[in-house]
Design a protein around this motif. Structure first.
Motif, short mmCIF file in Angstrom:
data_model
loop_
_atom_site.label_atom_id
_atom_site.label_comp_id
_atom_site.label_asym_id
_atom_site.label_seq_id
_atom_site.Cartn_x
_atom_site.Cartn_y
_atom_site.Cartn_z
N TYR A 1 0.80 -1.23 0.00
CA TYR A 1 0.00 0.00 0.00
C TYR A 1 0.83 1.28 0.00
N ILE A 2 2.10 1.21 0.30
CA ILE A 2 2.89 2.42 0.51
C ILE A 2 4.03 2.52 -0.50
N TRP A 3 4.03 3.60 -1.26
CA TRP A 3 5.19 4.00 -2.07
C TRP A 3 5.70 5.30 -1.47
N ARG A 4 7.03 5.40 -1.36
CA ARG A 4 7.58 6.57 -0.68
C ARG A 4 8.84 7.07 -1.39
N ALA A 5 9.00 8.40 -1.42
CA ALA A 5 10.24 9.04 -1.87
C ALA A 5 10.92 9.57 -0.61
#
Length: 259
Positions: free
Chosen positions: A14-18
């Motif tokens: 569920y989590i994509w992060r930069a």
């Protein structure tokens, strides 16, 4: 010395992060119907280093294309209150576009109901306020009519629009999202305590000007309404302008708390 922009990458389903190790605030973004986390990939380079970008990846799209999309709002919101816990600490805000705005709003209410700290600011884009009338319903159109409506709204790359195989895969996900949110009726509850900023295109048929002011009733805090040139996907035309407006709001609030 050149500055390397962070890259948006998947960390959990569920989590994509930069990741921004020096950030003071996190902007958690919810994509529009049929879209995945990479709809916000360009924002990673546009946001200042004080703001870390997180994008939510839902079932039924991109790397989760084999999974069934949610068919009810309640279970979706319940899952997200748990799945997003790794990024719901500290100082953060929500941004959602279209269906993603409705999801951001429902999640903020669910976090409050659980006694958890919610977002410090809600940025709601291209979404009519709860209870607004006169919005054309799209989910029950015929296949041809629905496809035409999606192409008219915009937001679909020309390369995808011209690929029958890809469109045949995308349309059911789009219809599932529109069905999910067009059938949903938000429960009347007390206004939130966080500020709400509503953003919209000047010529958006799905979020016309007279459908937006009702968001004012959903907050006890500051309410702001901003219009941009364009239609439903105005933010794809000038992402830098939109991101700058969000960053200005967010960092001004953060500075005010730490002064």
């Amino acid at each position: 010395m050149s500055i390397v922009s962070p890259e948006l990458a998947g960390e959990t389903p569920y989590i994509w992060r930069a990741r921004q190790p020096q950030s003071r605030h996190r902007l958690i973004c919810f994509p529009h119907a049929g879209a995945g986390a990479t709809a916000y990939a360009e924002w990673a380079a546009l946001l200042p280093p004080e703001i870390e970008l997180v994008a939510v990846q839902l079932p039924g799209r991109q790397d989760r294309i084999a999974e069934e999309p949610f068919s009810e709002v309640g279970p979706l919101v319940s899952v997200l209150t748990h799945a997003l816990r790794p990024v719901l600490g500290g100082s953060y805000s929500f941004f959602g576009h279209s269906c993603g705005a409705a999801l951001a709003f429902e999640l903020a209410k669910a976090l409050r109901a659980k006694g958890q700290t919610g977002p410090e600011h809600l940025f709601l884009s291209a979404q009519a306020a709860p209870g607004a009338t006169g919005i054309r319903q799209l989910h029950d159109l015929s296949d041809d009519e629905f496809r035409d409506a999606m192409l008219t709204l915009g937001g679909i790359d020309e390369e995808i629009a011209n690929d029958e195989f890809v469109m045949d895969s995308l349309v059911p996900v789009l219809r599932a999202d529109f069905s999910l949110w067009e059938r949903h009726r938000t429960a009347p509850e007390a206004p939130l305590d966080c500020p709400i900023t509503v953003l919209a295109g000047e010529e958006d048929p799905q979020a016309p000007k007279d459908s937006l002011d009702g968001w004012r009733d959903q907050t006890n805090a500051e309410f702001t309404l901003r219009f941009y040139s364009g239609g439903h996907f105005y933010f794809l035309d000038s992402p830098g302008i939109v991101v700058s407006a969000i960053a200005e709001k967010v960092l001004g609030a953060v500075a005010g708390r730490t002064a």
